[in-house]
Design a protein around this motif. Structure first.
Motif, PDB file in Angstrom:
ATOM      1  N   ALA A   1       9.514   5.273   6.977  1.00 19.49           N
ATOM      2  CA  ALA A   1       8.582   4.694   6.006  1.00 19.49           C
ATOM      3  C   ALA A   1       8.175   5.765   4.997  1.00 19.49           C
ATOM      4  CB  ALA A   1       7.359   4.145   6.718  1.00 19.49           C
ATOM      5  N   THR A   2       7.832   5.332   3.789  1.00 17.84           N
ATOM      6  CA  THR A   2       7.457   6.278   2.738  1.00 17.84           C
ATOM      7  C   THR A   2       6.151   5.882   2.068  1.00 17.84           C
ATOM      8  OG1 THR A   2       8.768   5.089   1.081  1.00 17.84           O
ATOM      9  CG2 THR A   2       9.854   6.910   2.248  1.00 17.84           C
ATOM     10  N   VAL A   3       5.465   6.880   1.565  1.00 25.57           N
ATOM     11  CA  VAL A   3       4.262   6.691   0.752  1.00 25.57           C
ATOM     12  C   VAL A   3       4.400   7.578  -0.468  1.00 25.57           C
ATOM     13  CG1 VAL A   3       1.789   7.202   0.608  1.00 25.57           C
ATOM     14  CG2 VAL A   3       2.690   6.017   2.604  1.00 25.57           C
ATOM     15  N   HIS A   4       4.118   7.026  -1.629  1.00 23.76           N
ATOM     16  CA  HIS A   4       4.137   7.793  -2.868  1.00 23.76           C
ATOM     17  C   HIS A   4       2.706   8.127  -3.261  1.00 23.76           C
ATOM     18  CE1 HIS A   4       4.039   8.339  -7.269  1.00 23.76           C
ATOM     19  NE2 HIS A   4       5.203   8.924  -7.080  1.00 23.76           N
ATOM     20  N   ALA A   5       2.487   9.369  -3.669  1.00 28.00           N
ATOM     21  CA  ALA A   5       1.152   9.781  -4.105  1.00 28.00           C
ATOM     22  C   ALA A   5       1.272  10.797  -5.226  1.00 28.00           C
ATOM     23  CB  ALA A   5       0.375  10.385  -2.938  1.00 28.00           C
TER      24      ALA A   5
ATOM     25  N   VAL B   1       7.638  16.113   2.742  1.00 29.72           N
ATOM     26  CA  VAL B   1       7.015  15.816   1.446  1.00 29.72           C
ATOM     27  C   VAL B   1       7.990  16.283   0.376  1.00 29.72           C
ATOM     28  CG1 VAL B   1       5.076  16.250  -0.100  1.00 29.72           C
ATOM     29  CG2 VAL B   1       4.686  16.132   2.370  1.00 29.72           C
ATOM     30  N   ARG B   2       8.456  15.358  -0.443  1.00 34.42           N
ATOM     31  CA  ARG B   2       9.438  15.680  -1.474  1.00 34.42           C
ATOM     32  C   ARG B   2       8.907  15.280  -2.849  1.00 34.42           C
ATOM     33  NH1 ARG B   2      11.045  18.495   1.846  1.00 34.42           N
ATOM     34  NH2 ARG B   2      12.899  18.317   3.158  1.00 34.42           N
ATOM     35  N   ARG B   3       9.358  16.004  -3.856  1.00 30.66           N
ATOM     36  CA  ARG B   3       8.997  15.660  -5.223  1.00 30.66           C
ATOM     37  C   ARG B   3       9.643  14.343  -5.612  1.00 30.66           C
ATOM     38  NH1 ARG B   3       6.827  20.117  -7.703  1.00 30.66           N
ATOM     39  NH2 ARG B   3       7.320  22.122  -6.717  1.00 30.66           N
ATOM     40  N   ALA B   4       8.955  13.578  -6.432  1.00 27.62           N
ATOM     41  CA  ALA B   4       9.496  12.351  -7.006  1.00 27.62           C
ATOM     42  C   ALA B   4       9.516  12.508  -8.525  1.00 27.62           C
ATOM     43  CB  ALA B   4       8.635  11.154  -6.596  1.00 27.62           C
ATOM     44  N   SER B   5       9.990  11.483  -9.225  1.00 32.18           N
ATOM     45  CA  SER B   5       9.991  11.561 -10.686  1.00 32.18           C
ATOM     46  C   SER B   5       8.590  11.796 -11.215  1.00 32.18           C
ATOM     47  CB  SER B   5      10.583  10.281 -11.278  1.00 32.18           C
ATOM     48  OG  SER B   5       9.864   9.143 -10.798  1.00 32.18           O
ATOM     49  N   SER B   6       7.609  11.266 -10.497  1.00 38.47           N
ATOM     50  CA  SER B   6       6.203  11.602 -10.727  1.00 38.47           C
ATOM     51  C   SER B   6       5.527  11.685  -9.371  1.00 38.47           C
ATOM     52  CB  SER B   6       5.510  10.544 -11.593  1.00 38.47           C
ATOM     53  OG  SER B   6       5.476   9.301 -10.927  1.00 38.47           O
ATOM     54  N   GLY B   7       4.822  12.743  -9.136  1.00 31.83           N
ATOM     55  CA  GLY B   7       4.141  12.899  -7.864  1.00 31.83           C
ATOM     56  C   GLY B   7       5.081  13.268  -6.741  1.00 31.83           C
TER      57      GLY B   7
ATOM     58  N   HIS C   1       0.830  -1.203   0.000  1.00 31.54           N
ATOM     59  CA  HIS C   1       0.000   0.000   0.000  1.00 31.54           C
ATOM     60  C   HIS C   1       0.866   1.256   0.000  1.00 31.54           C
ATOM     61  CE1 HIS C   1      -3.592  -2.420   0.747  1.00 31.54           C
ATOM     62  NE2 HIS C   1      -2.903  -3.060   1.646  1.00 31.54           N
ATOM     63  N   GLU C   2       1.995   1.217  -0.734  1.00 28.41           N
ATOM     64  CA  GLU C   2       2.945   2.318  -0.649  1.00 28.41           C
ATOM     65  C   GLU C   2       2.614   3.472  -1.590  1.00 28.41           C
ATOM     66  OE1 GLU C   2       6.245   0.302  -3.683  1.00 28.41           O
ATOM     67  OE2 GLU C   2       6.729   0.697  -1.583  1.00 28.41           O
ATOM     68  N   SER C   3       1.553   3.373  -2.384  1.00 25.57           N
ATOM     69  CA  SER C   3       1.234   4.458  -3.311  1.00 25.57           C
ATOM     70  C   SER C   3      -0.273   4.659  -3.379  1.00 25.57           C
ATOM     71  CB  SER C   3       1.779   4.161  -4.706  1.00 25.57           C
ATOM     72  OG  SER C   3       1.141   3.027  -5.252  1.00 25.57           O
TER      73      SER C   3
ATOM     74  N   ILE D   1      -8.080  28.522   4.831  1.00 24.69           N
ATOM     75  CA  ILE D   1      -7.123  28.381   3.743  1.00 24.69           C
ATOM     76  C   ILE D   1      -7.390  27.054   3.041  1.00 24.69           C
ATOM     77  CG2 ILE D   1      -4.689  28.295   3.088  1.00 24.69           C
ATOM     78  CD1 ILE D   1      -5.618  30.969   4.339  1.00 24.69           C
ATOM     79  N   ILE D   2      -7.802  27.135   1.783  1.00 23.43           N
ATOM     80  CA  ILE D   2      -7.991  25.957   0.935  1.00 23.43           C
ATOM     81  C   ILE D   2      -7.367  26.324  -0.397  1.00 23.43           C
ATOM     82  CG2 ILE D   2      -9.614  24.261  -0.005  1.00 23.43           C
ATOM     83  CD1 ILE D   2     -11.706  25.358   1.970  1.00 23.43           C
ATOM     84  N   ASP D   3      -6.100  25.991  -0.551  1.00 19.94           N
ATOM     85  CA  ASP D   3      -5.354  26.460  -1.717  1.00 19.94           C
ATOM     86  C   ASP D   3      -4.393  25.376  -2.182  1.00 19.94           C
ATOM     87  OD1 ASP D   3      -4.637  28.167  -3.721  1.00 19.94           O
ATOM     88  OD2 ASP D   3      -3.774  29.710  -2.423  1.00 19.94           O
ATOM     89  N   ARG D   4      -3.988  25.476  -3.439  1.00 21.70           N
ATOM     90  CA  ARG D   4      -3.239  24.399  -4.070  1.00 21.70           C
ATOM     91  C   ARG D   4      -2.178  24.973  -4.985  1.00 21.70           C
ATOM     92  NH1 ARG D   4      -4.745  21.408  -8.994  1.00 21.70           N
ATOM     93  NH2 ARG D   4      -3.789  19.325  -8.960  1.00 21.70           N
ATOM     94  N   ALA D   5      -1.001  24.354  -4.955  1.00 21.15           N
ATOM     95  CA  ALA D   5       0.059  24.678  -5.904  1.00 21.15           C
ATOM     96  C   ALA D   5       0.616  23.370  -6.440  1.00 21.15           C
ATOM     97  CB  ALA D   5       1.160  25.490  -5.240  1.00 21.15           C
ATOM     98  N   GLU D   6       0.558  23.234  -7.764  1.00 19.39           N
ATOM     99  CA  GLU D   6       0.975  21.983  -8.395  1.00 19.39           C
ATOM    100  C   GLU D   6       0.217  20.827  -7.745  1.00 19.39           C
ATOM    101  OE1 GLU D   6       5.253  22.122  -8.257  1.00 19.39           O
ATOM    102  OE2 GLU D   6       5.337  23.779  -9.704  1.00 19.39           O
ATOM    103  N   GLY D   7       0.908  19.888  -7.111  1.00 18.92           N
ATOM    104  CA  GLY D   7       0.196  18.730  -6.559  1.00 18.92           C
ATOM    105  C   GLY D   7       0.001  18.755  -5.066  1.00 18.92           C
ATOM    106  N   VAL D   8       0.170  19.919  -4.419  1.00 22.16           N
ATOM    107  CA  VAL D   8       0.041  19.996  -2.960  1.00 22.16           C
ATOM    108  C   VAL D   8      -1.086  20.962  -2.597  1.00 22.16           C
ATOM    109  CG1 VAL D   8       1.162  20.565  -0.779  1.00 22.16           C
ATOM    110  CG2 VAL D   8       2.492  19.507  -2.622  1.00 22.16           C
TER     111      VAL D   8
END
Length: 399
Positions: A194-198, A179-185, A10-12, A345-352
């Motif tokens: 532990a890590t989770v990709h989203a 929270v760090r950027r990945a190659s995607s997401g 369940h890592e993503s 505050i309900i705001d979004r930049a890119e994927g966050v």
């Protein structure tokens, strides 16, 4: 299956939600309801006593000076009706609400409710005291019967149950630290490593937000535009009703016997509501609005009651609430996360997405917050400019 295997399985997900309070639970419910893959990451347990969504007593009210917010409550009530029906629980106990004090401005509140069509009465001081003999007033009084008391903990659990039923996963004891950027997401990392990709991240971390923001990969311009967040450790006190026949809900559970009330005068600002099971159904919860000490983040709360704050609240009870004994039988601390303009505050930049229903007002909007987040991440502008980051800063005295 071992714990390690479960982590790999369940890592993503499409969406990772940081925080399982009212805001995070609402987002999880609405996103999972849409068919999306959702993981909720909670540092403690859902509706944790260390957060802002625990217990059985939060105010649901329509009274705002701005008709925009009155209408927002009307929209939220439809979501509460849906949640109560879906969970087969009563989550808002009817109580009605009173608003008084020259700063609270009951006449202006009445005009805002009138503009949206919310039932209300504007009463003279004498008429209000005649109807509610357990209270005293020093101004006109607004009464609106549609208000109530939210069971916050049960609401969180109900929304998470519905999210799980729709396929979401909820992890407790999973403290996100970056929270760090990945190659995607994005990759969310826990304190244990532990890590989770989203694909997308929704940050609903409440009082932990100020600390966590430093370790979230936000675009520079967006990070700079976020408002200054202030966390306060508030104090809440439970006072017993003199007439123990006034305890809690009626025998039929149809309503509380005492209303909620908000008082804002020139020198003090207080709010009160029936304490529910938090107070063994035998008293009223009262707190001074923003009367607690500022702390850097929720991690810095110490649970110590401020004696000066207690004295001010006791003085308020002695002056304005003769129907209560002025000695608290229980007391606790809780968290407020504020921004200078008191907007959410309900705001979004890119994927966050940053979700922070600030200044002690978020509970009443919970189901609607999930809808607004869903619309935002799906590309809609329903959340609107009102809830965007605008770079607000507190005056020097609050820095």
């Amino acid at each position: 299956m071992s714990i390690a295997t479960q982590e790999r399985a369940h890592e993503s997900a499409t969406y990772a939600i940081i925080g399982a309070g009212l805001s995070g639970a609402a987002a999880a419910w609405r996103l999972a309801q849409s068919g999306a893959e959702v993981i909720v990451l909670e540092r403690d347990v859902p509706a944790s006593h260390l957060g802002s969504s625990h217990g059985s007593a939060r105010i649901f009210r329509y009274a705002y000076l701005d008709p925009f917010y009155v209408d927002l409550v009307v929209q939220a009530r439809r979501g509460w009706d849906e949640l109560e029906a879906a969970s087969a629980q009563r989550l808002i106990i009817p109580s009605g609400s009173l608003d008084a004090g020259v700063i609270r401005d009951p006449r202006a509140l009445a005009a805002a409710l009138e503009a949206v069509g919310v039932e209300h009465e504007l009463l003279s001081r004498d008429d209000a005291e005649s109807r509610w003999s357990q209270l005293r007033f020093d101004s006109e009084v607004l009464w609106h019967p549609g208000a109530g008391v939210i069971d916050a903990e049960s609401s969180v659990l109900a929304m998470l149950d519905l999210a799980r039923a729709a396929g979401a996963e909820v992890r407790s004891g999973w403290e996100a630290v970056s929270v760090r950027r990945a190659s995607s997401g994005y990759v969310v990392t826990s304190r244990s490593g532990a890590t989770v990709h989203a694909e997308q991240i929704i940050v609903a971390a409440g009082g932990w937000l100020p600390t966590l923001l430093a370790d979230i990969a936000l675009p520079t311009g967006f990070a700079a535009a976020l408002p200054e967040f202030e966390v306060r450790q508030e104090n809440a006190f439970h006072f017993p009703y003199r007439d123990q026949g006034d305890c809690g809900p009626t025998a039929q559970g149809a309503a509380t016997s005492w209303p909620t009330f908000i008082y804002k005068g020139e020198e003090i600002q207080m709010y009160s509501l029936p304490g529910g099971r938090d107070a063994d159904f035998r008293g009223q919860k009262i707190a001074e609005y923003n009367g607690g000490k500022p702390i850097p983040s929720a991690a810095d709360q110490d649970g110590r009651i401020d004696a000066g704050n207690r004295a001010r609240v006791v003085g308020f009870v002695e002056q304005f609430a003769p129907g209560m004994s002025p000695e608290p039988y229980a007391e606790t601390t809780c968290l407020f996360t504020n921004v200078p303009g008191d907007d959410m505050i309900i705001d979004r930049a890119e994927g966050v997405t940053i979700l922070s229903p600030c200044s002690g007002q978020g509970a009443k909007f919970a189901p609607l917050l999930g809808e607004l987040v869903y619309d935002l991440v799906a590309g809609s502008q329903r959340a609107g400019q009102r809830f965007q980051a605008v770079g607000q800063r507190f005056a020097r005295a609050h820095a």
